[in-house]
Enzyme design. Sequence first.
Site, mmCIF file in Angstrom:
data_model
loop_
_atom_site.group_PDB
_atom_site.id
_atom_site.type_symbol
_atom_site.label_atom_id
_atom_site.label_comp_id
_atom_site.label_asym_id
_atom_site.label_seq_id
_atom_site.Cartn_x
_atom_site.Cartn_y
_atom_site.Cartn_z
ATOM 1 N N HIS A 48 0.828 -1.334 0.042
ATOM 2 C CA HIS A 48 0.057 0.026 0.016
ATOM 3 C C HIS A 48 0.987 1.222 0.106
ATOM 4 C CE1 HIS A 48 0.604 -1.123 4.311
ATOM 5 N NE2 HIS A 48 1.011 -0.069 4.331
HETATM 6 C C1 T46 Z 1 3.078 0.009 6.635
HETATM 7 C C2 T46 Z 1 3.731 -1.162 7.191
HETATM 8 C C3 T46 Z 1 5.400 -1.169 7.441
HETATM 9 C C4 T46 Z 1 -4.022 -0.759 13.521
HETATM 10 O O1 T46 Z 1 -5.107 -1.037 14.105
HETATM 11 N N1 T46 Z 1 -3.445 0.402 13.952
HETATM 12 C C5 T46 Z 1 -2.023 0.382 13.221
HETATM 13 O O2 T46 Z 1 -1.378 1.500 13.755
HETATM 14 C C6 T46 Z 1 -1.778 -0.375 12.252
HETATM 15 C C7 T46 Z 1 -0.101 -0.147 11.622
HETATM 16 C C8 T46 Z 1 -2.450 -1.270 11.842
HETATM 17 N N2 T46 Z 1 -3.822 -1.537 12.459
HETATM 18 C C9 T46 Z 1 -4.507 -2.797 12.005
HETATM 19 C C10 T46 Z 1 -5.216 -2.472 10.702
HETATM 20 C C11 T46 Z 1 -5.098 -4.025 10.423
HETATM 21 O O3 T46 Z 1 -6.367 -4.538 10.672
HETATM 22 O O4 T46 Z 1 -3.733 -4.021 12.198
HETATM 23 C C12 T46 Z 1 -4.064 -4.731 10.938
HETATM 24 C C13 T46 Z 1 -2.786 -4.965 10.081
HETATM 25 O O5 T46 Z 1 -2.517 -3.691 9.345
HETATM 26 P P1 T46 Z 1 -1.744 -3.759 8.060
HETATM 27 O O6 T46 Z 1 -2.280 -4.835 7.189
HETATM 28 O O7 T46 Z 1 -1.944 -2.489 7.418
HETATM 29 O O8 T46 Z 1 -0.123 -4.207 8.320
HETATM 30 P P2 T46 Z 1 1.035 -4.113 7.358
HETATM 31 O O9 T46 Z 1 1.886 -4.942 8.129
HETATM 32 O O10 T46 Z 1 0.699 -4.650 6.057
HETATM 33 O O11 T46 Z 1 1.464 -2.535 7.250
HETATM 34 C C14 T46 Z 1 1.776 -1.936 8.304
HETATM 35 C C15 T46 Z 1 1.153 -0.514 8.358
HETATM 36 O O12 T46 Z 1 -0.136 -0.590 8.274
HETATM 37 C C16 T46 Z 1 1.715 0.238 7.234
HETATM 38 O O13 T46 Z 1 1.564 1.721 7.201
HETATM 39 O O14 T46 Z 1 3.917 0.929 6.115
HETATM 40 O O15 T46 Z 1 3.211 -2.018 8.451
#
Ligand code: T46
Length: 136
Positions: free
Chosen positions: A53
């Site tokens: 993303h």
């Molecule tokens: C990025 C990479 C390096 C939250 O509730 N709070 C938070 O601060 C974050 C980061 C995530 N979440 C929830 C949202 C989703 O339900 O945790 C779940 C997993 O998030 P996501 O699929 O976005 O995780 P990654 O590891 O793919 O991405 C994250 C960050 O979202 C993103 O900004 O740059 O780590």
Amino acid sequence: MQTTLQDIKLVDIPKIEDRRGNLSVIEKDCVPFDVKRVYYLYDVPSGAYRGGHSHKKLVQFLIALSGSFEVVLKDGKHVERVMLNRPDQGLLIPTGIWRELENFSSGAVCLVLASEVYDEEDYIRNFRTFKSTKRT
Ligand code: T46
């Protein structure tokens, strides 16, 4: 949003070496934003993939606190792969850059300092949509 891969920076974090072990410190000159959120990725299974993303407003600073992983960065025209494997180095990712995290080593910990609190509205999770934001 019209950032490019040239806006990405690898930043050396000051390190205080000591026989008792090293100490690194992040103060306000190290990251060009006020930190509003800190989160970390850990226990990442072998072969897992994170990210996929870009962000409209968020700026982030990624550190491999332990182990290693790779960050694939895209600006819509070019692709770059950065290996993070040092706790005294951080990767500054500005707004409007697509990122994918992969090849996590066993025990890797990715610490992230973020310029904004969590907001799902800030994410662009579709690559075609991301590409279209880079054309306008
Ligand atoms: C990025 C990479 C390096 C939250 O509730 N709070 C938070 O601060 C974050 C980061 C995530 N979440 C929830 C949202 C989703 O339900 O945790 C779940 C997993 O998030 P996501 O699929 O976005 O995780 P990654 O590891 O793919 O991405 C994250 C960050 O979202 C993103 O900004 O740059 O780590």
